[in-house]
Design a protein around this motif. Sequence first.
Motif, PDB file in Angstrom:
ATOM      1  N   GLY A  13       0.782  -1.236   0.000  1.00 36.64           N
ATOM      2  CA  GLY A  13       0.000   0.000   0.000  1.00 36.64           C
ATOM      3  C   GLY A  13       0.811   1.283   0.000  1.00 36.64           C
ATOM      4  O   GLY A  13       0.255   2.372  -0.126  1.00 36.64           O
ATOM      5  N   VAL A  14       2.130   1.190   0.128  1.00 35.70           N
ATOM      6  CA  VAL A  14       2.928   2.427   0.195  1.00 35.70           C
ATOM      7  C   VAL A  14       3.102   3.100  -1.170  1.00 35.70           C
ATOM      8  O   VAL A  14       3.516   4.260  -1.245  1.00 35.70           O
ATOM      9  CB  VAL A  14       4.318   2.226   0.857  1.00 35.70           C
ATOM     10  CG1 VAL A  14       4.168   1.911   2.337  1.00 35.70           C
ATOM     11  CG2 VAL A  14       5.133   1.165   0.133  1.00 35.70           C
ATOM     12  N   GLY A  15       2.812   2.363  -2.252  1.00 37.29           N
ATOM     13  CA  GLY A  15       2.888   3.015  -3.569  1.00 37.29           C
ATOM     14  C   GLY A  15       3.978   2.473  -4.486  1.00 37.29           C
ATOM     15  O   GLY A  15       4.359   3.147  -5.449  1.00 37.29           O
ATOM     16  N   LYS A  16       4.449   1.276  -4.234  1.00 34.01           N
ATOM     17  CA  LYS A  16       5.518   0.683  -5.045  1.00 34.01           C
ATOM     18  C   LYS A  16       5.102   0.496  -6.500  1.00 34.01           C
ATOM     19  O   LYS A  16       5.847   0.822  -7.423  1.00 34.01           O
ATOM     20  CB  LYS A  16       5.949  -0.683  -4.474  1.00 34.01           C
ATOM     21  CG  LYS A  16       6.413  -0.634  -3.030  1.00 34.01           C
ATOM     22  CD  LYS A  16       6.809  -2.008  -2.517  1.00 34.01           C
ATOM     23  CE  LYS A  16       5.661  -2.985  -2.376  1.00 34.01           C
ATOM     24  NZ  LYS A  16       4.622  -2.589  -1.415  1.00 34.01           N
ATOM     25  N   THR A  17       3.901  -0.038  -6.688  1.00 35.51           N
ATOM     26  CA  THR A  17       3.428  -0.326  -8.043  1.00 35.51           C
ATOM     27  C   THR A  17       3.224   0.959  -8.845  1.00 35.51           C
ATOM     28  O   THR A  17       3.637   1.061 -10.002  1.00 35.51           O
ATOM     29  CB  THR A  17       2.096  -1.113  -7.975  1.00 35.51           C
ATOM     30  OG1 THR A  17       2.298  -2.257  -7.146  1.00 35.51           O
ATOM     31  CG2 THR A  17       1.633  -1.550  -9.347  1.00 35.51           C
ATOM     32  N   THR A  18       2.602   1.937  -8.197  1.00 37.31           N
ATOM     33  CA  THR A  18       2.343   3.225  -8.840  1.00 37.31           C
ATOM     34  C   THR A  18       3.652   3.868  -9.287  1.00 37.31           C
ATOM     35  O   THR A  18       3.802   4.277 -10.448  1.00 37.31           O
ATOM     36  CB  THR A  18       1.614   4.170  -7.849  1.00 37.31           C
ATOM     37  OG1 THR A  18       0.481   3.477  -7.306  1.00 37.31           O
ATOM     38  CG2 THR A  18       1.176   5.453  -8.519  1.00 37.31           C
ATOM     39  N   ARG A 105      -5.669   3.687   2.632  1.00 38.28           N
ATOM     40  CA  ARG A 105      -5.388   3.003   1.364  1.00 38.28           C
ATOM     41  C   ARG A 105      -5.677   1.505   1.467  1.00 38.28           C
ATOM     42  O   ARG A 105      -6.266   0.918   0.560  1.00 38.28           O
ATOM     43  CB  ARG A 105      -3.919   3.188   0.989  1.00 38.28           C
ATOM     44  CG  ARG A 105      -3.590   4.579   0.489  1.00 38.28           C
ATOM     45  CD  ARG A 105      -2.166   4.578  -0.029  1.00 38.28           C
ATOM     46  NE  ARG A 105      -1.641   5.925  -0.143  1.00 38.28           N
ATOM     47  CZ  ARG A 105      -0.355   6.207  -0.279  1.00 38.28           C
ATOM     48  NH1 ARG A 105       0.525   5.220  -0.307  1.00 38.28           N
ATOM     49  NH2 ARG A 105       0.054   7.456  -0.390  1.00 38.28           N
ATOM     50  N   ARG A 109      -8.626  -0.921  -0.189  1.00 40.93           N
ATOM     51  CA  ARG A 109      -8.227  -2.111  -0.945  1.00 40.93           C
ATOM     52  C   ARG A 109      -8.967  -3.354  -0.435  1.00 40.93           C
ATOM     53  O   ARG A 109      -8.806  -4.449  -0.984  1.00 40.93           O
ATOM     54  CB  ARG A 109      -6.721  -2.303  -0.799  1.00 40.93           C
ATOM     55  CG  ARG A 109      -6.095  -3.287  -1.726  1.00 40.93           C
ATOM     56  CD  ARG A 109      -4.616  -3.432  -1.420  1.00 40.93           C
ATOM     57  NE  ARG A 109      -3.785  -2.588  -2.229  1.00 40.93           N
ATOM     58  CZ  ARG A 109      -2.456  -2.629  -2.259  1.00 40.93           C
ATOM     59  NH1 ARG A 109      -1.818  -3.478  -1.483  1.00 40.93           N
ATOM     60  NH2 ARG A 109      -1.774  -1.832  -3.041  1.00 40.93           N
ATOM     61  N   THR A 148       1.660  11.648  -0.760  1.00 37.70           N
ATOM     62  CA  THR A 148       0.855  12.533  -1.609  1.00 37.70           C
ATOM     63  C   THR A 148       1.309  12.439  -3.069  1.00 37.70           C
ATOM     64  O   THR A 148       2.409  11.950  -3.357  1.00 37.70           O
ATOM     65  CB  THR A 148       1.064  14.002  -1.169  1.00 37.70           C
ATOM     66  OG1 THR A 148       2.448  14.329  -1.382  1.00 37.70           O
ATOM     67  CG2 THR A 148       0.708  14.213   0.290  1.00 37.70           C
ATOM     68  N   PRO A 149       0.481  12.941  -3.988  1.00 40.96           N
ATOM     69  CA  PRO A 149       0.902  12.988  -5.392  1.00 40.96           C
ATOM     70  C   PRO A 149       2.178  13.813  -5.589  1.00 40.96           C
ATOM     71  O   PRO A 149       2.969  13.504  -6.477  1.00 40.96           O
ATOM     72  CB  PRO A 149      -0.290  13.655  -6.097  1.00 40.96           C
ATOM     73  CG  PRO A 149      -1.461  13.330  -5.227  1.00 40.96           C
ATOM     74  CD  PRO A 149      -0.931  13.342  -3.824  1.00 40.96           C
TER      75      PRO A 149
HETATM   76  P1  DAT Z   1       1.873  -0.984  -3.374  1.00 43.65           P
HETATM   77  O1  DAT Z   1       2.305  -1.412  -4.758  1.00 43.65           O
HETATM   78  O2  DAT Z   1       3.027  -0.562  -2.525  1.00 43.65           O
HETATM   79  O3  DAT Z   1       0.996  -1.985  -2.680  1.00 43.65           O
HETATM   80  P2  DAT Z   1       0.153   0.900  -4.802  1.00 43.65           P
HETATM   81  O4  DAT Z   1       1.067   1.496  -5.815  1.00 43.65           O
HETATM   82  O5  DAT Z   1      -0.778  -0.164  -5.266  1.00 43.65           O
HETATM   83  O6  DAT Z   1       1.000   0.354  -3.544  1.00 43.65           O
HETATM   84  O7  DAT Z   1      -0.627   2.118  -4.139  1.00 43.65           O
HETATM   85  C1  DAT Z   1      -1.668   1.912  -3.207  1.00 43.65           C
HETATM   86  C2  DAT Z   1      -2.708   2.995  -3.394  1.00 43.65           C
HETATM   87  O8  DAT Z   1      -2.187   4.259  -3.030  1.00 43.65           O
HETATM   88  C3  DAT Z   1      -3.193   3.156  -4.827  1.00 43.65           C
HETATM   89  O9  DAT Z   1      -4.575   3.441  -4.777  1.00 43.65           O
HETATM   90  C4  DAT Z   1      -2.442   4.365  -5.360  1.00 43.65           C
HETATM   91  C5  DAT Z   1      -2.219   5.181  -4.105  1.00 43.65           C
HETATM   92  N1  DAT Z   1      -0.938   5.906  -4.091  1.00 43.65           N
HETATM   93  C6  DAT Z   1       0.278   5.401  -4.334  1.00 43.65           C
HETATM   94  N2  DAT Z   1       1.241   6.321  -4.188  1.00 43.65           N
HETATM   95  C7  DAT Z   1       0.616   7.467  -3.844  1.00 43.65           C
HETATM   96  C8  DAT Z   1       1.052   8.795  -3.538  1.00 43.65           C
HETATM   97  N3  DAT Z   1       2.353   9.154  -3.559  1.00 43.65           N
HETATM   98  N4  DAT Z   1       0.124   9.716  -3.218  1.00 43.65           N
HETATM   99  C9  DAT Z   1      -1.182   9.391  -3.184  1.00 43.65           C
HETATM  100  N5  DAT Z   1      -1.671   8.155  -3.457  1.00 43.65           N
HETATM  101  C10 DAT Z   1      -0.780   7.205  -3.770  1.00 43.65           C
END
Ligand code: DAT
Length: 171
Positions: A13-18, A105, A109, A148-149
């Motif tokens: 959930g920390v945003g690795k995939t994004t 987050r 999920r 945050t974004p």
């Molecule tokens: P992970 O791959 O670590 O499990 P994710 O990329 O799936 O995490 O992100 C989890 C959720 O948080 C997804 O809905 C996108 C959001 N997110 C990721 N990075 C973010 C950021 N820097 N700011 C705001 N939302 C973010």
Amino acid sequence: MRRPKVLLTGTPGVGKTTLGKELAARAGLVYVNVGDLAKEGELYEGFDEEYGCPILDEDRVIDELEDKMNEGGVIIDYHGCDFFPERWFHIVFVLRTENSVLYDRLESRGYKGKKLQDNIQCEIFQTLYEEAMSSYREEIVHQLPSNTPEDLERNLDQIMQWIEQWMKDNN
Ligand code: DAT
């Protein structure tokens, strides 16, 4: 041409995939989500009854990734890092998210109960940061805020700069 190998780790959930997907697109690197890789290849060695999820077969994951890692130009994404060979990575980023943000987050999920609590605790105890620090040379391990974004954009810029510098230094 030599190309860098990057590990993105941290609590789910920390945003690795994004970050990883966008980084791969911008830098022209290959993004690999180890969770997805394991699912596709059924690289499991049992089932964890407590968490209701399959147990990763780490040796088979490593075998599966070896050729890609030899080529380089890869971004690996996984919520664990102590079983990868140390020589694989040039740099390791541990993404960090504030508890309340992470809670929301993971809840959206669909995580709840023990699974939700345990993941929040994992972040509070900075489990992945410590795992990374004990698995790789400390100089190559970096924490990045991921709330945050704006954090996302800054992390992308910073890692892109690092990649460009690495390419200059190594080619
Ligand atoms: P992970 O791959 O670590 O499990 P994710 O990329 O799936 O995490 O992100 C989890 C959720 O948080 C997804 O809905 C996108 C959001 N997110 C990721 N990075 C973010 C950021 N820097 N700011 C705001 N939302 C973010």
